[in-house]
Design an enzyme around this catalytic site. Structure first.
Site, PDB file in Angstrom:
ATOM      1  N   ARG A  52       0.830  -1.204   0.000  1.00 23.81           N
ATOM      2  CA  ARG A  52       0.000   0.000   0.000  1.00 23.81           C
ATOM      3  C   ARG A  52       0.863   1.253   0.000  1.00 23.81           C
ATOM      4  O   ARG A  52       0.477   2.277  -0.552  1.00 23.81           O
ATOM      5  CB  ARG A  52      -0.936  -0.006   1.212  1.00 23.81           C
ATOM      6  CG  ARG A  52      -2.110  -0.965   1.077  1.00 23.81           C
ATOM      7  CD  ARG A  52      -3.146  -0.743   2.161  1.00 23.81           C
ATOM      8  NE  ARG A  52      -2.665  -1.143   3.474  1.00 23.81           N
ATOM      9  CZ  ARG A  52      -3.341  -0.957   4.600  1.00 23.81           C
ATOM     10  NH1 ARG A  52      -4.507  -0.331   4.571  1.00 23.81           N
ATOM     11  NH2 ARG A  52      -2.848  -1.359   5.745  1.00 23.81           N
ATOM     12  N   LYS A  56       7.632   3.154   1.430  1.00 26.50           N
ATOM     13  CA  LYS A  56       8.146   2.265   2.466  1.00 26.50           C
ATOM     14  C   LYS A  56       8.709   0.996   1.842  1.00 26.50           C
ATOM     15  O   LYS A  56       9.773   0.510   2.251  1.00 26.50           O
ATOM     16  CB  LYS A  56       7.027   1.914   3.446  1.00 26.50           C
ATOM     17  CG  LYS A  56       7.444   0.970   4.557  1.00 26.50           C
ATOM     18  CD  LYS A  56       6.266   0.656   5.484  1.00 26.50           C
ATOM     19  CE  LYS A  56       6.655  -0.330   6.568  1.00 26.50           C
ATOM     20  NZ  LYS A  56       5.489  -0.658   7.448  1.00 26.50           N
ATOM     21  N   LYS A 189      -8.178 -15.667   9.536  1.00 28.16           N
ATOM     22  CA  LYS A 189      -7.322 -16.564   8.763  1.00 28.16           C
ATOM     23  C   LYS A 189      -8.065 -17.819   8.330  1.00 28.16           C
ATOM     24  O   LYS A 189      -7.900 -18.296   7.201  1.00 28.16           O
ATOM     25  CB  LYS A 189      -6.086 -16.938   9.588  1.00 28.16           C
ATOM     26  CG  LYS A 189      -5.186 -15.779   9.929  1.00 28.16           C
ATOM     27  CD  LYS A 189      -4.689 -15.028   8.707  1.00 28.16           C
ATOM     28  CE  LYS A 189      -3.733 -15.822   7.859  1.00 28.16           C
ATOM     29  NZ  LYS A 189      -3.148 -15.026   6.753  1.00 28.16           N
TER      30      LYS A 189
END
Length: 363
Positions: A52, A56, A189
């Site tokens: 996203r 970074k 999950k």
């Protein structure tokens, strides 16, 4: 950074042809994702890394010195079609990214909030990626990073099973009913993996799942990974992370572990091995919390004894109850683990000490 050890046994031979040149890794700024990108580049792959925050991602991944074979794409699980460009031209996709917005404190009706604000977006995000893969003319296999949170060593009566394998599913209904520590993550999950396999079957997609245990060892991320912090919580006495470790042990009877290098090599192994099908537990071994504490007390006697001893008090738990967490399915396929539990713990301590993370907890 801890260097790769020399003289270790080689991996099992892949059953397929040489690897395709281009693959995609989602969640490339995370612990597993960043190390997986590096491992793939070292093996000669061209890597499409998604994140996203591309700034970074560039900061973390550009250190690998393979800029000619690394391309970073902005993609967001919450945005339909966001992964179309990243997966196009890729023969394999590693879905490591996970929807991590797990806050629940604002909800009056906690179950409705979890369903609508966490579980549905998490499932939708995974399906968004798989739709991109389905639309692609090149993707041949998707490797889905699952979690040990999807399995349990206890049967419906609460009795310990002698062995835990890929069929040892956590009961969704039971998690909703009991809401143990970390229950939202467990549901997320479990349900995302289930829906991923349903979608793959419907579309005729080749999807393989790797069930990651607690992954630890050295890291490439700017901050210490949460999984490392969880492992070290008997040492640090972290009041938020230590209960997570207790919850894992209460569900499995012990803490299953894998070294970061092994877990990433297993991802690549499952991509390259034509015979791979379904789910694969990937744990080098396991240990109990008292065993963790004893090991840490030997390595770091300067830490407070009351922090170490806290792990001995686990109501209803005895070591004789431990189930075997079995990784035989992946080892029978030819995969070999390089790092033992002792190796993992030593390298976790060493890497966290190098980052000065542990200095805050010394007495």
């Amino acid at each position: 950074m801890i260097k790769r050890r020399e003289g270790m046994a080689s991996r099992g031979q892949a059953a397929s042809a040489p690897p395709a040149s281009t693959v995609c890794v989602t969640g490339a700024t995370g612990y597993i994702g960043s190390w997986l990108v590096r491992s793939l580049l070292h093996r000669g792959y061209i890597v499409h890394a998604t994140a996203r925050d591309t700034g970074k991602a560039s900061q973390i991944l550009s250190r690998f010195g393979r800029s000619d074979r690394l391309k970073i794409f902005r993609a967001d699980l919450r945005e339909e079609g966001s992964f179309d460009e990243a997966v196009e031209g890729c023969a394999g996709v590693f879905h490591v990214a996970a929807f991590m917005e797990l806050g629940t404190s604002v909800a009056e009706n906690i179950e409705d909030h979890v369903r609508s604000k966490i579980l549905e977006p998490a499932v939708r995000g995974t399906i968004n990626l798989l739709r991109s893969c389905s639309r692609s003319s090149t993707v041949k296999r998707v490797i889905f990073t699952s979690s040990v949170s999807t399995i349990t060593a206890k049967n419906d009566d609460g009795a310990w099973a002698p062995m835990v394998d890929e069929s040892s599913f956590v009961s969704v209904d039971r998690v909703w009913k009991e809401k143990p520590n970390g229950w939202v993550y467990v549901l997320m999950k479990r349900l995302t993996e289930e829906k991923a396999f349903e979608f793959a079957k419907e579309k005729g997609m080749d999807l393989v799942s790797i069930i990651s245990p607690t992954v630890a060892g050295p890291f490439l991320t700017p901050s210490v990974p949460i999984s490392n912090q969880v492992i070290l919580s008997p040492l640090t006495g972290d009041p938020e992370l230590y209960p997570i470790l207790v919850a894992v042990q209460s569900r499995l009877g012990s803490i299953a572990l894998a070294h970061i290098e092994d877990i990433c090599d297993a991802h690549i192994f499952l991509l390259e091995t034509a015979a791979a099908r379904g789910r694969y537990i990937c744990a080098a071994g396991s240990c109990t919390i008292p065993q963790l504490s004893y090991f840490f007390s030997l390595q770091h006697p300067s830490f407070a004894s009351d922090q170490i001893q806290m792990s001995e008090d686990i109501e209803g738990f005895t070591c004789s109850a431990c189930s075997v967490i079995c990784s035989r399915k992946i080892t029978d396929l030819g995969f070999e683990f390089k790092y033992s539990v002792k190796d993992i713990l030593k390298e976790t301590l060493s890497s966290c000490a190098e980052s000065r993370f542990l200095s805050d907890f010394k007495t």
